[in-house]
Design an enzyme around this catalytic site. Structure first.
Site, mmCIF file in Angstrom:
data_model
loop_
_atom_site.group_PDB
_atom_site.id
_atom_site.type_symbol
_atom_site.label_atom_id
_atom_site.label_comp_id
_atom_site.label_asym_id
_atom_site.label_seq_id
_atom_site.Cartn_x
_atom_site.Cartn_y
_atom_site.Cartn_z
ATOM 1 N N LYS A 258 29.463 26.952 2.416
ATOM 2 C CA LYS A 258 28.732 26.882 1.151
ATOM 3 C C LYS A 258 27.753 28.042 1.075
ATOM 4 C CE LYS A 258 25.563 24.092 -1.646
ATOM 5 N NZ LYS A 258 24.894 22.773 -1.830
ATOM 6 N N LYS B 71 26.309 25.997 5.648
ATOM 7 C CA LYS B 71 25.694 26.486 4.405
ATOM 8 C C LYS B 71 24.665 27.561 4.721
ATOM 9 C CE LYS B 71 22.721 24.665 0.685
ATOM 10 N NZ LYS B 71 22.120 23.419 0.119
ATOM 11 N N ASP C 268 23.015 17.557 2.565
ATOM 12 C CA ASP C 268 22.816 18.939 3.021
ATOM 13 C C ASP C 268 21.585 18.944 3.930
ATOM 14 O OD1 ASP C 268 24.716 19.235 0.982
ATOM 15 O OD2 ASP C 268 23.972 21.231 0.434
#
Length: 216
Positions: free
Chosen positions: A182, A153, A89
């Site tokens: 996400k 995300k 991430d």
């Protein structure tokens, strides 16, 4: 799919101890969460603990500011993958996005994506929606998709707020089903989790995972 398999069980606090990381890992095993999300220092430990389990090991790159150089992000990702990370991430370069230097933002993401994908590692890109306008959320989401990442995300959890339903709506409108979304930050209950999923999130980042799946 059960709600547990949407969840990246997360502990990214700088003061996290090995005992707390071990508790996170054991909870992930007990509830079969999708992954544990830990800082890079803990990837080796988590990978060893989870080597015989289907819970994945995920970590963060360029975290939490996104202002590292691209070269450092690539090296950080390379080390994390060597240590056993199965998902990355990374934080986009937020300042360059806001400045409109979109080629630089895309190049930064693409460099990490190419490295990770060459080793079958999934990449999520944190755009930090709390710091962006609606138009910037849309632009950033499209850039993430164009750069070949697997997920866009919402949040690091270190800004002024976490994910909102409007963030997810904007992101989904921008990328559709081309990549996944996400939602991370501020998800504390089953109701919160289901609302994010219903709006289009395919993964949830939360430290309230056990409460979400048990209702306690």
């Amino acid at each position: 799919m059960g709600i547990n398999r949407y969840i990246d069980h997360t502990l990214l606090k700088p003061e996290a101890t090995q005992k707390q990381i071990e508790k996170l890992i054991q909870e992930a095993i007990d509830y079969n969460f999708m992954s544990v999300m830990v800082n890079p220092y803990w990837v080796v430990y988590a990978s060893e603990r989870l080597k015989d389990n289907d819970v994945k090991v995920a970590t963060v790159i360029g975290f939490p500011l996104g202002a590292n150089t691209t070269g450092i992000k690539v090296l950080e990702a390379q080390q994390a993958i060597k240590d056993g990370a199965q998902e990355i991430d990374m934080v986009q370069n937020i300042g360059e996005l806001k400045a409109g230097h979109l080629d630089k933002v895309t190049a930064d993401i693409t460099a990490v994506v190419r490295l990770a994908h060459a080793q079958d590692v999934l990449v999520k890109v944190i755009i930090e929606t709390a710091l962006l306008t609606e138009d910037e959320i849309t632009t950033a989401s499209k850039l993430v998709a164009q750069a070949g990442a697997d997920f866009v995300k919402t949040s690091t959890g270190f800004a002024t707020r976490g994910a909102s339903l409007n963030d997810i709506k904007l992101m989904y409108n921008a990328v559709g089903d081309t990549i996944s979304i996400k939602a991370s930050g501020g998800i504390h209950s089953l109701k919160d989790a289901e609302a994010m999923i219903n709006m289009g999130a395919a993964r949830l980042g939360t430290s309230s995972s056990v409460a979400i799946v048990t209702g306690k």
